[in-house]
Design a protein around this motif. Structure first.
Motif, mmCIF file in Angstrom:
data_model
loop_
_atom_site.group_PDB
_atom_site.id
_atom_site.type_symbol
_atom_site.label_atom_id
_atom_site.label_comp_id
_atom_site.label_asym_id
_atom_site.label_seq_id
_atom_site.Cartn_x
_atom_site.Cartn_y
_atom_site.Cartn_z
ATOM 1 N N ARG A 247 0.814 -1.220 0.000
ATOM 2 C CA ARG A 247 0.000 0.000 0.000
ATOM 3 C C ARG A 247 0.845 1.267 0.000
ATOM 4 N N PHE A 248 2.134 1.132 0.273
ATOM 5 C CA PHE A 248 2.991 2.328 0.390
ATOM 6 C C PHE A 248 4.169 2.288 -0.579
ATOM 7 N N GLY A 249 4.093 1.487 -1.616
ATOM 8 C CA GLY A 249 5.199 1.414 -2.562
ATOM 9 C C GLY A 249 4.889 0.498 -3.714
ATOM 10 N N SER A 250 5.896 0.256 -4.543
ATOM 11 C CA SER A 250 5.746 -0.577 -5.734
ATOM 12 C C SER A 250 5.825 -2.056 -5.373
ATOM 13 N N VAL A 251 5.193 -2.876 -6.219
ATOM 14 C CA VAL A 251 5.292 -4.333 -6.049
ATOM 15 C C VAL A 251 6.226 -4.931 -7.091
ATOM 16 N N ASP A 252 6.947 -4.074 -7.815
ATOM 17 C CA ASP A 252 7.826 -4.559 -8.880
ATOM 18 C C ASP A 252 9.266 -4.772 -8.425
ATOM 19 N N GLU A 253 9.617 -4.315 -7.224
ATOM 20 C CA GLU A 253 10.994 -4.424 -6.773
ATOM 21 C C GLU A 253 11.341 -5.855 -6.376
ATOM 22 N N ILE A 288 20.816 -13.718 -24.298
ATOM 23 C CA ILE A 288 20.921 -12.810 -23.154
ATOM 24 C C ILE A 288 19.858 -11.718 -23.282
ATOM 25 N N ALA A 289 19.194 -11.399 -22.162
ATOM 26 C CA ALA A 289 18.181 -10.350 -22.152
ATOM 27 C C ALA A 289 18.450 -9.381 -21.005
ATOM 28 N N PRO A 290 18.493 -8.072 -21.270
ATOM 29 C CA PRO A 290 18.530 -7.082 -20.183
ATOM 30 C C PRO A 290 17.106 -6.808 -19.706
ATOM 31 N N ILE A 291 16.783 -7.198 -18.492
ATOM 32 C CA ILE A 291 15.414 -7.071 -17.991
ATOM 33 C C ILE A 291 15.370 -6.096 -16.820
ATOM 34 N N LEU A 292 14.149 -5.716 -16.473
ATOM 35 C CA LEU A 292 13.918 -4.795 -15.364
ATOM 36 C C LEU A 292 13.100 -5.473 -14.287
ATOM 37 N N GLU A 293 13.493 -5.267 -13.048
ATOM 38 C CA GLU A 293 12.690 -5.638 -11.876
ATOM 39 C C GLU A 293 12.577 -4.391 -11.034
ATOM 40 N N ALA A 351 18.807 -19.140 -16.275
ATOM 41 C CA ALA A 351 19.956 -19.410 -15.417
ATOM 42 C C ALA A 351 19.850 -18.621 -14.115
ATOM 43 N N GLY A 352 20.216 -19.258 -13.021
ATOM 44 C CA GLY A 352 20.157 -18.609 -11.717
ATOM 45 C C GLY A 352 18.857 -18.820 -10.983
ATOM 46 N N GLY A 353 17.841 -19.365 -11.673
ATOM 47 C CA GLY A 353 16.586 -19.691 -10.999
ATOM 48 C C GLY A 353 15.631 -18.542 -10.801
ATOM 49 N N ILE A 354 15.813 -17.415 -11.497
ATOM 50 C CA ILE A 354 14.916 -16.276 -11.335
ATOM 51 C C ILE A 354 13.723 -16.421 -12.266
ATOM 52 N N ARG A 355 12.552 -15.962 -11.830
ATOM 53 C CA ARG A 355 11.370 -15.971 -12.675
ATOM 54 C C ARG A 355 11.424 -14.795 -13.641
ATOM 55 N N LEU A 356 11.224 -15.064 -14.920
ATOM 56 C CA LEU A 356 11.279 -14.032 -15.950
ATOM 57 C C LEU A 356 9.875 -13.469 -16.152
ATOM 58 N N LYS A 357 9.607 -12.295 -15.575
ATOM 59 C CA LYS A 357 8.291 -11.673 -15.655
ATOM 60 C C LYS A 357 8.242 -10.523 -16.653
ATOM 61 N N ASP A 358 9.380 -9.889 -16.917
ATOM 62 C CA ASP A 358 9.435 -8.734 -17.804
ATOM 63 C C ASP A 358 9.058 -9.147 -19.234
ATOM 64 N N ASN A 359 8.042 -8.474 -19.805
ATOM 65 C CA ASN A 359 7.601 -8.797 -21.167
ATOM 66 C C ASN A 359 8.682 -8.520 -22.209
ATOM 67 N N ALA A 360 9.622 -7.635 -21.874
ATOM 68 C CA ALA A 360 10.693 -7.318 -22.811
ATOM 69 C C ALA A 360 11.657 -8.484 -22.985
ATOM 70 N N GLY A 361 11.494 -9.542 -22.236
ATOM 71 C CA GLY A 361 12.312 -10.739 -22.402
ATOM 72 C C GLY A 361 11.802 -11.667 -23.492
ATOM 73 N N ASP A 362 10.677 -11.298 -24.145
ATOM 74 C CA ASP A 362 10.110 -12.146 -25.201
ATOM 75 C C ASP A 362 11.104 -12.401 -26.320
#
Length: 453
Positions: A247-253, A288-293, A351-362
């Motif tokens: 409620r007091f910030g972003s949920v994307d971090e 390789i994809a440069p993504i944002l979280e 690689a690394g086990g992270i979930r890829l949520k950024d649509n720019a990774g398509d």
């Protein structure tokens, strides 16, 4: 004399019936109905003061002063720190580090902290603190499951941080006779949040999770609190901290930690966790994809493998990218490029086990799939960014400057992306070769130096 009206209430879920039942139709529990008077049943809904409407413009906004937890990655996920008079619910599987994280938070606080444990003894908590070399001079330990004992300690100590480990262990006689029931969770959580809302304190609650990874208990727990945070892990010692509600910030971090002997240590150079050391010479099926979280950009390595389907129906195997997303990208490749995936089983790994949520990774997923299917090696030192439409168009990525910067800092030599006029300024990071593309067919043609077949 008027007849006394009675009702029967389920001690597990608070469901009320005019007559006794052996089986609760609401929660399914057996032998939980207890007799209550009609006055007791309705007393909780009576208020002593009448509520009146007010003009929103006349109301003073709430002070959102933040308190640092002393852990930068945790503060990032919270939106810059914990807001006074807020409640934070943290869920994660057993042994992932919830108690360790909150003990480190308690140790970093300069004011009084009340640490309530319903699962461990004071000696166990003291032993963990000594092993992690944490300062415990400001931490008050209370090992109990009784809500009345917790409330008495809160009123006596008046701490700035209140840590409850865990919410599923709380119990009060006023909410029924069964510990851990739905009614117990709702009642105890509401009482603790109500105490915090009246003072400049912060409430941290840990919660158990189900085998599916969701927070156990009624969904109302997540509605009651201000922030819901989940702990995840990969196959190694890396922990991921995400907010699904804030409620007091972003949920994307995204917060990243590494579990070491001294506790959870924030990860500084996160890109090197998710890409190979041979980033300039990748094998087929890798991109390789440069993504944002949130506000942070980093590189991830997408790996693809295609093999003939073992049955008449092809399948998609991936636990870090949605299967529907992979199927959509494969369908676009098949329709727009002419390469067949309908007879292939598709495996996608990040690689690394992270979930890829950024649509720019398509685009990186598409390149990895094409490379795996044709066994052609992708260009050396290249990365790809962009969302793919069903028509095969490459859509511009947001915050391309941040992506360019991280790609350039790690020595990548080329970036394939759609034109983004917002980045055409003096502050745009320089990369040896920036290739502007508009369609998936164009990317394949340029990247593999041949027309797609």
């Amino acid at each position: 004399m008027a007849k006394k009206t009675v009702a029967f209430r389920c001690s597990n879920c608070n469901y009320t019936q005019p007559k006794w039942l052996g089986h609760c139709p609401n929660c399914g529990a057996w032998n939980t109905f207890e007799e209550v008077s009609e006055h007791a049943r309705t007393a909780s809904f009576q208020t002593s003061e009448e509520a009146v409407p007010m003009l929103l413009s006349s109301i003073q906004s709430q002070d959102t002063e933040r308190l640092s937890t002393g852990i930068l990655e945790f503060d990032r996920v919270l939106g810059g720190g914990a807001v006074k008079r807020c409640a934070v619910l943290i869920g994660g599987e057993p042994g992932i580090g919830k108690s360790t994280l909150l003990l480190q938070v308690a140790s970093s606080c300069k004011k009084k902290v009340l640490y309530v444990s319903g699962e461990e003894s004071a000696g166990q908590i003291k032993g963990r603190a000594e092993r992690l070399k944490q300062n415990t001079s400001n931490i008050e330990i209370l090992c109990t499951t009784q809500l009345k004992n917790i409330e008495a300690a809160l009123n006596k100590i008046n701490p700035i941080f209140v840590i409850i480990d865990s919410v599923q262990t709380l119990y009060t006689e006023e909410a029924g006779t069964i510990p851990g029931s739905i009614n117990q969770l709702k009642y105890c959580t509401f009482e603790l949040i109500n105490w915090v809302k009246q003072r400049d304190s912060v409430l941290f609650l840990t919660a158990h999770v189900t085998k599916e990874g969701t927070i156990a208990g009624p969904k109302v727990l997540e509605h009651l609190v201000d922030t819901v945070i989940s702990f995840e892990r990969n196959d190694e010692d890396i922990r991921f901290l995400r907010a699904s509600k804030n409620r007091f910030g972003s949920v994307d971090e995204l917060g990243l930690f590494e579990m070491q002997e001294t506790g959870l240590i924030p990860v500084d150079d996160i890109s090197r966790l998710f890409i190979s050391s041979k980033v300039l010479n990748l094998p087929p099926g890798t991109a390789i994809a440069p993504i944002l979280e949130g506000s942070r950009a980093f590189l991830v390595e997408v790996q693809a493998l295609t093999v003939p389907a073992k049955s008449s129906v092809s399948r998609v195997f991936s636990d870090k990218v949605e299967a529907a997303r992979i199927s959509r990208i494969a369908a676009v490749l098949e329709k727009r490029i002419g390469i067949t995936f309908s007879d292939q089983d598709i495996y996608i790994h990040v690689a690394g086990g992270i979930r890829l949520k950024d649509n720019a990774g398509d685009l990186a997923i598409a390149i990895a799939l094409y490379s795996a299917r044709t066994d052609l090696t992708p260009p050396s030192g290249a990365c790809y960014v962009g969302e793919i439409s069903l028509s095969g168009e490459i859509r511009p990525a947001k915050k391309l400057n941040a992506r360019l910067k991280i790609a350039s800092s790690l020595g990548l030599q080329a970036l394939y992306a759609a034109e983004n006029r917002d980045t055409e300024n003096a502050d745009t990071p320089q990369i040896p070769e920036k290739k502007v593309v508009s369609t998936l067919k164009e990317v394949i043609a340029q990247a593999f130096s041949k027309q797609p077949h």
